[in-house]
Design an enzyme around this catalytic site. Structure first.
Site, PDB file in Angstrom:
ATOM      1  N   CYS A   1      13.448  10.671   7.315  1.00 17.66           N
ATOM      2  CA  CYS A   1      13.201  10.223   8.692  1.00 17.66           C
ATOM      3  C   CYS A   1      14.411  10.449   9.580  1.00 17.66           C
ATOM      4  O   CYS A   1      14.290  10.842  10.727  1.00 17.66           O
ATOM      5  CB  CYS A   1      12.825   8.753   8.694  1.00 17.66           C
TER       6      CYS A   1
ATOM      7  N   GLU B   1       8.947   1.374  11.195  1.00 20.63           N
ATOM      8  CA  GLU B   1      10.030   2.346  10.980  1.00 20.63           C
ATOM      9  C   GLU B   1       9.385   3.717  11.055  1.00 20.63           C
ATOM     10  O   GLU B   1       8.643   4.104  10.142  1.00 20.63           O
ATOM     11  CB  GLU B   1      10.644   2.168   9.585  1.00 20.63           C
TER      12      GLU B   1
ATOM     13  N   LYS C   1       0.866  -1.191   0.000  1.00 20.58           N
ATOM     14  CA  LYS C   1       0.000   0.000   0.000  1.00 20.58           C
ATOM     15  C   LYS C   1       0.894   1.230   0.000  1.00 20.58           C
ATOM     16  O   LYS C   1       1.487   1.609   1.006  1.00 20.58           O
ATOM     17  CB  LYS C   1      -0.931   0.049   1.214  1.00 20.58           C
TER      18      LYS C   1
ATOM     19  N   GLU D   1       8.958  16.409  15.081  1.00 20.49           N
ATOM     20  CA  GLU D   1       9.481  16.169  13.732  1.00 20.49           C
ATOM     21  C   GLU D   1       8.777  17.107  12.751  1.00 20.49           C
ATOM     22  O   GLU D   1       7.564  17.019  12.570  1.00 20.49           O
ATOM     23  CB  GLU D   1       9.230  14.707  13.340  1.00 20.49           C
TER      24      GLU D   1
END
Ligand code: NAD
Length: 498
Positions: free
Chosen positions: A301, A266, A190, A400
């Site tokens: 990331c 992750e 996906k 973040e």
């Protein structure tokens, strides 16, 4: 092949935009005939309409994935045969490298230089690496009593749903599907709703390489419908997820609400990059520090988003990073000479802009940048931005941002640097710059992060070394031998010797 702007323009005109679901070896529309609009952040224009996978499509893909797994057409193939098929797949990615690179650039806004010269080669390398190791791994026999033989063998887990983000659309997908397929699983991919096209395209490439129908499906769609339904499905045995921590936590809940499926995560980061005053090459450190946050528009990331600089070199070093950022401005993503491209969509651009306003309100000072750029294009662009005089408890130092925004902090002692580095809910990566090897090793041991870069930031990264997070940066690892365990069960067999 070296890219020229002219070649990119010519190829762009010939491009076909993939838009359908890929199930059981065929492209098809969603059974409910639902679609969503696919918009390019490069100019804000609609690219195409993508078929939107709903429950009936998910049931269909999962049931064919399960059936083919049970029949063993892929799961029981000798590893050496799966290897040949995945090596062929790698060759096909190389054949279609420019097409796939353009699809990711158009979907997500990153530069053609990044997709063509980084994302595609590293994806191909990842597939080749997993293909090459799989027929060289042995199982174990236990050192048990003479009357018994204990075998410890590995088996594929079954149906794996790979749910991936948009920041490296193809590359992040390959990190899941290469180890999951090579170990014999069926895989349902996906892609993120912002960047579905390269994922859709590889469905046909895996078929062409020889992967049997049903083993690999692609279900474009959003998170709350398509992603959630996959995570709750009782015949999905494992979800391998890359994305935000917020959604990662939901995935864990879905597992508990359904069949206790295995979950690998992750997630995000707010990675510290520590510059000690005794660093042997401050110029190289400044270049790498700028790249660590402005590369891929900061949508990384493991971006080195918190620069932690020793007080005596603070001003000079931040000046150097600011100087380097001048060459890292956003520009036309189709021009192979551009360093940075567009931010993935308007929502993400607003999020970045909002954090910059929060940083100003919190009392941090803007050293460079701070503005939306290239508005005349109709697309989404943001200047490389550096905040000075940041405190580690400010929102801009803790949350973040996932954009080209660097928060610079300073420290006096080794202990203060490490404590600041660890004072975050994340633990994905860190950088340490010093010529003192003892200090470097001590820092690496004390920083609570999955990866520590010493005197570089992400320069040598390849498929051999695992990547993943401590704390709320995730569970499990991508890459390396370690990632194979995400997709394998361990079977113990006791044989009586009489
Ligand atoms: P996201 O969490 O919003 O989405 C990731 C994927 O999850 C998408 O495919 C999305 O459709 C799906 N999703 C969303 N809601 C869902 C739900 N309720 N159930 C199931 N699936 C759902 O993240 P994003 O904005 O696409 O990506 C950015 C994030 O990804 C950042 O936090 C970044 O740090 C992280 N990331 C981590 C790594 C790593 O290796 N650790 C790599 C790349 C990106």
């Amino acid at each position: 092949m070296t890219l020229s702007f002219q070649l990119v323009k010519e190829q762009k005109l010939k491009l076909q935009f993939p838009s359908d679901l890929f199930i059981n070896g065929n492209y098809q529309k969603s059974i409910s005939e639902k679609f969503f609009d696919n918009i390019s952040p490069i100019d804000g224009k609609k690219i195409n309409q993508i078929s939107f996978a709903q429950q009936a499509d998910i049931d269909k893909a999962v049931s064919s994935a399960k059936e083919v797994f049970q029949k063993g057409y892929w799961s029981n193939l000798p590893p050496g045969q799966r290897k040949k098929i995945l090596l062929k797949f790698a060759e096909l990615l190389e054949r279609d490298r420019l097409e796939l690179s353009l699809l990711d650039t158009i979907d997500m806004g990153k530069t053609i230089n990044d997709t063509y010269n980084a994302d595609l080669p590293t994806s191909i390398d990842n597939i080749e690496w997993y293909a090459e190791i799989i027929d060289k791994l042995f199982d174990d026999i236990s050192p048990s009593s003479k009357d018994y033989m204990g075998l410890v063998t590995k088996e594929p887990i079954g149906v794996v749903a790979a749910i991936v983000p948009w920041n490296y659309p193809l590359w992040m997908a390959i990190w899941k599907i290469a180890p999951a397929l090579i170990t014999g699983n069926s895989v349902i991919l996906k892609p993120a709703e912002q960047s579905p096209m390269s994922a859709i395209k590889i469905g046909s490439l895996l078929s062409e390489a020889g992967v049997p129908d049903g083993v690999f499906s692609v279900l474009p769609g959003d998170g709350p419908i398509t992603g959630k339904s996959l995570c709750l499905h009782k015949d999905v045995d494992c979800v391998a997820f890359t994305g935000s921590g917020e959604v990662g936590k939901l995935v864990l809940q879905y597992s508990g609400q359904s069949n206790m499926k295995r979950v690998q995560l992750e997630c995000g980061g707010k990675s510290p990059n520590i510059i000690f005053a005794d660093c042997h090459d401050l110029d190289a450190a400044a270049e790498a520090s700028a790249y660590a946050i402005f590369g891929n528009q900061g949508e990384v990331c493991s971006a080195g988003s918190r620069l932690i600089v020793q007080k005596e070199i603070e001003d000079d070093f931040i000046d150097k990073v600011a100087e380097k950022s001048k060459n890292m401005q956003p520009a036309n993503p189709f021009d192979p000479n551009s360093f940075a491209g567009a931010i993935v969509n308007k929502e993400q651009l607003d999020k970045i802009n909002n954090y910059v306003n929060i940083g100003r309100e919190e009392g941090a000072d803007i050293k460079v940048g701070g503005n939306i750029a290239m508005q005349e294009t109709g697309g989404c662009y943001f200047e490389p931005t550096i905040f000075k005089n940041v405190k580690n408890n400010m929102k801009i130092a803790q949350e973040e941002i996932f954009g080209p925004v660097l928060t610079a902090l300073s420290f006096s002692s080794f202990e203060e640097a490490i404590s600041m580095a660890n004072d975050t809910e994340y633990g994905l990566a860190a950088g340490v710059w010093t010529k003192d090897i003892n200090k470097a090793i001590k820092a690496s041991r004390e920083i609570r992060a999955g990866t520590v870069y010493i005197n570089n930031y992400e320069e040598g990264v390849d498929s051999t070394i695992p990547l993943g997070g401590y704390k709320q940066s995730g569970i499990g690892r991508d890459n390396g031998y370690q990632a194979l365990d995400n997709y394998l069960q361990t079977k113990s067999t006791w044989i009586k010797v009489s």
